[in-house]
Design an enzyme around this catalytic site. Structure first.
Site, PDB file in Angstrom:
ATOM      1  N   SER A  40      -5.492   6.804  -3.866  1.00 30.82           N
ATOM      2  CA  SER A  40      -5.763   6.408  -5.246  1.00 30.82           C
ATOM      3  C   SER A  40      -5.732   7.651  -6.121  1.00 30.82           C
ATOM      4  O   SER A  40      -6.057   8.754  -5.647  1.00 30.82           O
ATOM      5  CB  SER A  40      -7.153   5.762  -5.350  1.00 30.82           C
ATOM      6  OG  SER A  40      -7.520   5.608  -6.710  1.00 30.82           O
ATOM      7  N   TYR A  76     -16.052   6.031  -3.802  1.00 34.02           N
ATOM      8  CA  TYR A  76     -14.703   5.477  -3.605  1.00 34.02           C
ATOM      9  C   TYR A  76     -13.668   6.595  -3.705  1.00 34.02           C
ATOM     10  O   TYR A  76     -12.766   6.712  -2.858  1.00 34.02           O
ATOM     11  CB  TYR A  76     -14.433   4.400  -4.661  1.00 34.02           C
ATOM     12  CG  TYR A  76     -12.992   3.931  -4.737  1.00 34.02           C
ATOM     13  CD1 TYR A  76     -12.479   3.044  -3.800  1.00 34.02           C
ATOM     14  CD2 TYR A  76     -12.143   4.385  -5.751  1.00 34.02           C
ATOM     15  CE1 TYR A  76     -11.156   2.612  -3.871  1.00 34.02           C
ATOM     16  CE2 TYR A  76     -10.823   3.959  -5.829  1.00 34.02           C
ATOM     17  CZ  TYR A  76     -10.338   3.075  -4.884  1.00 34.02           C
ATOM     18  OH  TYR A  76      -9.034   2.662  -4.959  1.00 34.02           O
TER      19      TYR A  76
HETATM   20  P1  NAP Z   1      -7.581  -6.383  -3.996  1.00 29.79           P
HETATM   21  O1  NAP Z   1      -6.663  -7.154  -4.875  1.00 29.79           O
HETATM   22  O2  NAP Z   1      -9.045  -6.487  -4.191  1.00 29.79           O
HETATM   23  O3  NAP Z   1      -7.232  -6.732  -2.464  1.00 29.79           O
HETATM   24  C1  NAP Z   1      -7.942  -6.098  -1.461  1.00 29.79           C
HETATM   25  C2  NAP Z   1      -7.399  -6.549  -0.126  1.00 29.79           C
HETATM   26  O4  NAP Z   1      -8.106  -5.831   0.902  1.00 29.79           O
HETATM   27  C3  NAP Z   1      -7.607  -8.023   0.141  1.00 29.79           C
HETATM   28  O5  NAP Z   1      -6.468  -8.532   0.810  1.00 29.79           O
HETATM   29  C4  NAP Z   1      -8.819  -8.036   1.074  1.00 29.79           C
HETATM   30  O6  NAP Z   1      -8.833  -9.142   1.970  1.00 29.79           O
HETATM   31  C5  NAP Z   1      -8.581  -6.751   1.853  1.00 29.79           C
HETATM   32  N1  NAP Z   1      -9.787  -6.250   2.505  1.00 29.79           N
HETATM   33  C6  NAP Z   1     -11.011  -5.974   1.951  1.00 29.79           C
HETATM   34  N2  NAP Z   1     -11.862  -5.558   2.894  1.00 29.79           N
HETATM   35  C7  NAP Z   1     -11.177  -5.551   4.063  1.00 29.79           C
HETATM   36  C8  NAP Z   1     -11.520  -5.243   5.398  1.00 29.79           C
HETATM   37  N3  NAP Z   1     -12.759  -4.831   5.736  1.00 29.79           N
HETATM   38  N4  NAP Z   1     -10.577  -5.398   6.371  1.00 29.79           N
HETATM   39  C9  NAP Z   1      -9.328  -5.835   6.053  1.00 29.79           C
HETATM   40  N5  NAP Z   1      -8.951  -6.134   4.799  1.00 29.79           N
HETATM   41  C10 NAP Z   1      -9.869  -6.000   3.824  1.00 29.79           C
HETATM   42  O7  NAP Z   1      -7.249  -4.799  -4.058  1.00 29.79           O
HETATM   43  P2  NAP Z   1      -5.920  -4.018  -4.524  1.00 29.79           P
HETATM   44  O8  NAP Z   1      -6.095  -3.636  -5.936  1.00 29.79           O
HETATM   45  O9  NAP Z   1      -4.710  -4.737  -4.075  1.00 29.79           O
HETATM   46  O10 NAP Z   1      -6.090  -2.684  -3.672  1.00 29.79           O
HETATM   47  C11 NAP Z   1      -5.323  -2.445  -2.483  1.00 29.79           C
HETATM   48  C12 NAP Z   1      -5.499  -0.981  -2.106  1.00 29.79           C
HETATM   49  O11 NAP Z   1      -5.009  -0.166  -3.178  1.00 29.79           O
HETATM   50  C13 NAP Z   1      -6.949  -0.574  -1.880  1.00 29.79           C
HETATM   51  O12 NAP Z   1      -7.014   0.333  -0.797  1.00 29.79           O
HETATM   52  C14 NAP Z   1      -7.316   0.119  -3.179  1.00 29.79           C
HETATM   53  O13 NAP Z   1      -8.340   1.053  -2.997  1.00 29.79           O
HETATM   54  C15 NAP Z   1      -5.998   0.760  -3.562  1.00 29.79           C
HETATM   55  N6  NAP Z   1      -5.905   1.068  -4.990  1.00 29.79           N
HETATM   56  C16 NAP Z   1      -5.978   0.064  -5.921  1.00 29.79           C
HETATM   57  C17 NAP Z   1      -5.907   0.402  -7.282  1.00 29.79           C
HETATM   58  C18 NAP Z   1      -5.999  -0.615  -8.379  1.00 29.79           C
HETATM   59  O14 NAP Z   1      -6.165  -0.226  -9.552  1.00 29.79           O
HETATM   60  N7  NAP Z   1      -5.898  -1.903  -8.096  1.00 29.79           N
HETATM   61  C19 NAP Z   1      -5.755   1.756  -7.657  1.00 29.79           C
HETATM   62  C20 NAP Z   1      -5.678   2.731  -6.684  1.00 29.79           C
HETATM   63  C21 NAP Z   1      -5.751   2.377  -5.345  1.00 29.79           C
HETATM   64  P3  NAP Z   1      -9.787 -10.430   1.668  1.00 29.79           P
HETATM   65  O15 NAP Z   1      -9.223 -11.068   0.429  1.00 29.79           O
HETATM   66  O16 NAP Z   1      -9.636 -11.298   2.866  1.00 29.79           O
HETATM   67  O17 NAP Z   1     -11.164  -9.878   1.467  1.00 29.79           O
END
Ligand code: NAP
Length: 248
Positions: free
Chosen positions: A143, A157
């Site tokens: 991130s 985080y």
């Molecule tokens: P999201 O829409 O909240 O989706 C999160 C995903 O992670 C969901 O599929 C969830 O599954 C899964 N998950 C949560 N806890 C888990 C666990 N213990 N074991 C396996 N799967 C788990 O998040 P996102 O925005 O797509 O983020 C994806 C990645 O990108 C993350 O690592 C996040 O830190 C990173 N990121 C995101 C952003 C942003 O602005 N969105 C920015 C920088 C980095 P369930 O639905 O089954 O819980």
């Protein structure tokens, strides 16, 4: 030869976009999820509609036994894993560190840092050409927070993602001669449900004006560089941390 991609957190957000784009680019896909099996099944249906094979596998990436099961099940149903994207992650609820909930901090570090370590460990054991594997590629979700620090938001985080950067660099060197490339993508502000889960509905809209490009990114705009890093076009790229942040 069809290649098999395992996506942790493939049920929603960036992981789901990776699964859909991977199918369009010819990968068979294992969609991992933690709790939302129905969302994972919808993503798997989209993969099948694109003509590729898909399975859904429940596993908490913070549990090493569950991670071993995730790889075993994927291998049994689709074949050996050629690509791994570690997208499963959480932020915990936004707060100053002094006010943060200890359980939230622990859970975030467990899932983001230990979960990524456990999944990378399992992939390295199975992909390594020195251990009988056929090589592969790993992309970790870091991130922009890893270098920004996320003050007044979620420092724990940011720290959990700083560790993802470090393990990406270390592992890329450790397995560089074993047929495995290891890279990370560091997204900026991306429009997914993760911000609501942080207790901050409206966060994307309120922060967008601070981004040099003036807007949040979409999950698809992160999926494309991830698929490129997995592809043979990136055959000499390893240990890279690619910022996908609209200039942030
Ligand atoms: P999201 O829409 O909240 O989706 C999160 C995903 O992670 C969901 O599929 C969830 O599954 C899964 N998950 C949560 N806890 C888990 C666990 N213990 N074991 C396996 N799967 C788990 O998040 P996102 O925005 O797509 O983020 C994806 C990645 O990108 C993350 O690592 C996040 O830190 C990173 N990121 C995101 C952003 C942003 O602005 N969105 C920015 C920088 C980095 P369930 O639905 O089954 O819980």
């Amino acid at each position: 030869m069809t290649r098999v991609l395992l996506v942790t957190g493939g049920s929603r957000g960036i992981g789901a976009a990776v699964c859909r784009l991977a199918a369009a680019q010819g990968w068979d896909v294992a969609v991992n999820y933690a709790r939302d099996g129905a969302a994972a099944e919808r993503v798997a249906e989209a993969v099948r509609a694109a003509g590729r094979r898909a399975v859904t596998v429940q596993a908490d990436v913070a549990d090493p036994a569950a991670v071993a099961h995730l790889f075993d099940r994927t291998t049994a149903l689709l074949g050996p894993v050629d690509g791994l994207v570690n997208s499963g992650g959480i932020t915990g609820r936004s707060a100053k560190l002094a006010d943060a909930d200890v359980a939230d901090i622990e859970r975030t570090v467990r899932i983001n840092t230990l979960g990524t370590l456990f999944c990378c460990r399992e992939a390295a054991r199975r992909m390594s050409t020195e251990r009988g594997g056929r090589g592969g590629a790993i992309v970790n979700l870091s991130s922009g927070a890893a270098t920004l620090g996320s003050p007044n938001d979620f420092i724990w985080y940011a720290a959990s993602k700083g560790a993802v950067d470090t393990l990406t660099i270390g592992l890329s060197k450790e397995v560089g001669g074993e047929g495995i490339r290891v890279n990370a993508v560091a997204p900026g502000l991306i429009d997914t449900e993760i911000h609501d889960a942080a207790g901050m509905p409206g966060r994307v809209e309120s922060l967008a004006p601070q981004i040099p490009m003036g807007r949040a990114g979409s999950a698809e705009e992160v999926a494309h560089p991830i698929l490129w890093l997995l592809s043979d076009e990136a055959s000499y790229v390893t240990g890279a941390i690619m910022r996908v942040g609209g200039g942030r």
